[in-house]
Design a protein around this motif. Structure first.
Motif, PDB file in Angstrom:
ATOM      1  N   VAL A 105       0.848  -1.198   0.000  1.00  0.00           N
ATOM      2  CA  VAL A 105       0.000   0.000   0.000  1.00  0.00           C
ATOM      3  C   VAL A 105       0.881   1.244   0.000  1.00  0.00           C
ATOM      4  CG1 VAL A 105      -1.981  -1.048   1.150  1.00  0.00           C
ATOM      5  CG2 VAL A 105      -0.129  -0.108   2.531  1.00  0.00           C
ATOM      6  N   LEU A 144      -0.847   4.390   4.358  1.00  0.00           N
ATOM      7  CA  LEU A 144      -1.556   3.243   4.926  1.00  0.00           C
ATOM      8  C   LEU A 144      -0.600   2.177   5.483  1.00  0.00           C
ATOM      9  CD1 LEU A 144      -4.421   2.662   2.318  1.00  0.00           C
ATOM     10  CD2 LEU A 144      -4.603   3.648   4.599  1.00  0.00           C
ATOM     11  N   ILE A 156      -7.236  -4.176   6.579  1.00  0.00           N
ATOM     12  CA  ILE A 156      -6.517  -3.104   5.862  1.00  0.00           C
ATOM     13  C   ILE A 156      -5.093  -3.536   5.516  1.00  0.00           C
ATOM     14  CG2 ILE A 156      -5.660  -1.944   7.948  1.00  0.00           C
ATOM     15  CD1 ILE A 156      -6.871  -0.260   4.686  1.00  0.00           C
ATOM     16  N   ASN A 179      -4.213  -6.093   0.824  1.00  0.00           N
ATOM     17  CA  ASN A 179      -4.644  -5.287  -0.324  1.00  0.00           C
ATOM     18  C   ASN A 179      -4.028  -5.809  -1.620  1.00  0.00           C
ATOM     19  OD1 ASN A 179      -6.109  -2.853   1.025  1.00  0.00           O
ATOM     20  ND2 ASN A 179      -4.226  -3.093   2.197  1.00  0.00           N
ATOM     21  N   GLU A 216      -7.415   2.089  -1.391  1.00  0.00           N
ATOM     22  CA  GLU A 216      -6.196   1.657  -0.712  1.00  0.00           C
ATOM     23  C   GLU A 216      -4.948   1.828  -1.592  1.00  0.00           C
ATOM     24  OE1 GLU A 216      -9.657  -0.461   1.051  1.00  0.00           O
ATOM     25  OE2 GLU A 216      -8.936  -0.118  -0.988  1.00  0.00           O
TER      26      GLU A 216
END
Length: 503
Positions: free
Chosen positions: A286, A290, A486, A489, A501
């Protein structure tokens, strides 16, 4: 196996005994594993509260500078599957309304990190992005992206595609893995070691990309870097067979051997001598804003592993020093409480020496902590408790192909599974004497996969070795920890780069 076939196998540099075993696997198939139940937060998956998260992060920080740490990134293969829909559009009539995928791609073209490179490529071809959009020449745009006379993205690996845009640069996943490695993988001597497994045809391009971005990272961080590469070993290829389970012969009479899936990378992993090895797929990165949750949980997973490993090593050393009720009791407690193991009744009734031998075998193994995310419908292996052949239980990551869906209990266990594996692993591959394990000794060769393919218009069966984080690690001690969604990704199609993202 007749002598002519054996000679052919040897001539192609392969092992006749292994090939004979592979053919036997085609004939007999692979057994399903006996599932005791899914691993869940109440039973087998550790959910860290805030204080535990900080505790394990701190434990890792205290010990990391004493450890050899490597980040292992499987990065082999071309990214052609990312562009499957764009290739189909290119082969079609160019009508954007018939391809919703391509329409979304074109309408958001300026949001991709490779936009400037693509525009420059079009200009070098005598046009421009603006002209192509105005003239509805969408095929020209797609061709400039995918074909080798343009950016060549259709034949490049994911690690070398521009994923993320920044004010001063546009980064590839290879670049992002270096930046991420700075945050949690600096070990002894403040050195960041990252190992990429690459295809032979891509290695020089990887080296060129790293050489371009590394000087700036060294200047900004003051850290040293060791970037290494390996290729999937030809010796791990498996024989292909006809639908009648006889060796598949090419037109020139040679036998067809095929790459055996990511499980073949166990050989590459086995060549790495390190205290801690982080494993993460090339496309699961990411942008900087993030990265913090990934950093925190990577460190926490490593801290959790080191805590468990310290307890295991203490128990093993106690057994070495003296086999007593105290040392066997400690080993039993560690096996039960730290690893969730269960000593079968047949073993617990044995003599103290035999029980000590059993526990030592169970404890003295490679260890891994696997991040698990809640299942939101993404494909991926699931965490389960399984029954071993000796009656003990262990945690395993299983693929659907390893589960007997015709068995009501197994199917119910699969349906009750709440999490899946996003390939987020921290591994300890040295024993309590500091010696590296032979990882090949802990692989379950009865957990391979058989798939159907074709070559030159003829159907064939292909064999994949036990998956790297599935059967290839079946004999490891395994711990599961829940990590936030999260931190997962992946980029499976080019339009995944349009998700928030990756912007």
């Amino acid at each position: 196996m007749d002598s002519v076939l054996v000679d052919k196998i040897r001539t192609q540099g392969m092992n006749p005994d292994l090939v004979a075993q592979q053919i036997d696997n085609f004939i007999n198939g692979f057994p399903y594993l006996k599932i005791l139940g899914p691993a869940t937060p109440a039973h087998g998956i550790k959910v860290l509260d805030q204080s535990e998260l900080l505790q394990f992060i701190q434990a890792y920080k205290v010990q990391a500078f004493k450890k050899e740490i490597v980040k292992f990134v499987p990065a082999s293969g071309a990214a052609s599957r990312m562009f499957k829909d764009l290739f189909a559009f290119l082969d079609g009539d160019g009508d954007l309304e018939k391809s919703g995928f391509t329409k979304k791609f074109i309408q958001n073209i300026q949001k991709f990190a490779f936009y400037e490179d693509l525009d420059n490529t079009l200009k070098a071809q005598g046009t421009s992005m603006e002209a192509c959009l105005s003239n509805a020449d969408y095929k020209k745009i797609v061709a400039a992206l995918l074909q080798d006379d343009g950016l060549g993205y259709g034949s490049l690996p994911k690690g070398l595609l521009r994923f993320h845009r920044y004010p001063s640069e546009n980064r590839t996943p290879a670049h992002e893995h270096l930046v991420e490695g700075i945050q949690y993988a600096a070990g002894r001597g403040e050195q960041v070691q990252i190992h990429f497994t690459v295809s032979p045809e891509h290695e020089m391009k990887f080296k060129a990309e790293i050489a371009q971005v590394l000087p700036k990272l060294i200047e900004e961080t003051g850290l040293s870097f060791e970037i290494t590469y390996s290729q999937q070993k030809k010796s791990t290829d498996t024989i292909a067979v006809t639908m009648e389970n006889t060796p598949f012969e090419e037109e020139d009479g040679s036998l067809l051997f095929r790459p055996a899936g990511h499980g073949a990378l166990l050989e590459n992993l086995n060549d790495i001598d390190s205290d801690l090895i982080f494993i993460k797929n090339i496309d699961n990165v990411v942008p900087d804003h993030l990265k913090e949750p990934t950093k925190e949980y990577k460190m926490a997973l490593a801290g959790y592993l080191l805590d468990a490993q310290n307890q295991i090593f203490e128990a093993l050393r106690a057994l070495d020093q003296e086999i007593s009720h105290e040392s066997v009791g400690l080993a039993t407690e560690v096996y039960n409480t730290v690893l969730g193991g269960k000593v079968p009744a047949t073993e617990s009734s044995q003599s103290l020496i035999e029980l000590a031998r059993y526990l030592k075998d169970k404890l003295n193994r490679p260890i891994r902590v696997c991040g698990m995310v809640k299942n939101t419908g993404e494909p991926g292996g699931g965490p389960f408790w399984i029954e071993e052949s000796d009656g003990s239980q262990s945690l395993q990551i299983l693929e659907t192909a390893q589960i007997d869906l015709n068995d009501p209990n197994s199917k119910a266990h699969m349906m009750a599974s709440t999490h899946f594996n996003p390939v987020d692993l921290v591994c300890g591959t040295r024993d309590y004497h500091g010696k590296s394990f032979d990882l090949l000794a802990f692989r379950d060769m009865q957990t391979g996969f058989i798939t159907e393919k074709s070559k030159s218009g003829r159907d064939l069966k292909a064999l994949e070795l036990p998956g790297l984080w599935n059967g290839a690690m079946a004999g490891w001690n395994t711990l599961f920890v829940e990590v936030p969604l999260i931190t997962f990704n992946p980029v499976k199609t080019v339009n995944d780069l349009l998700r928030d993202e990756h912007q």
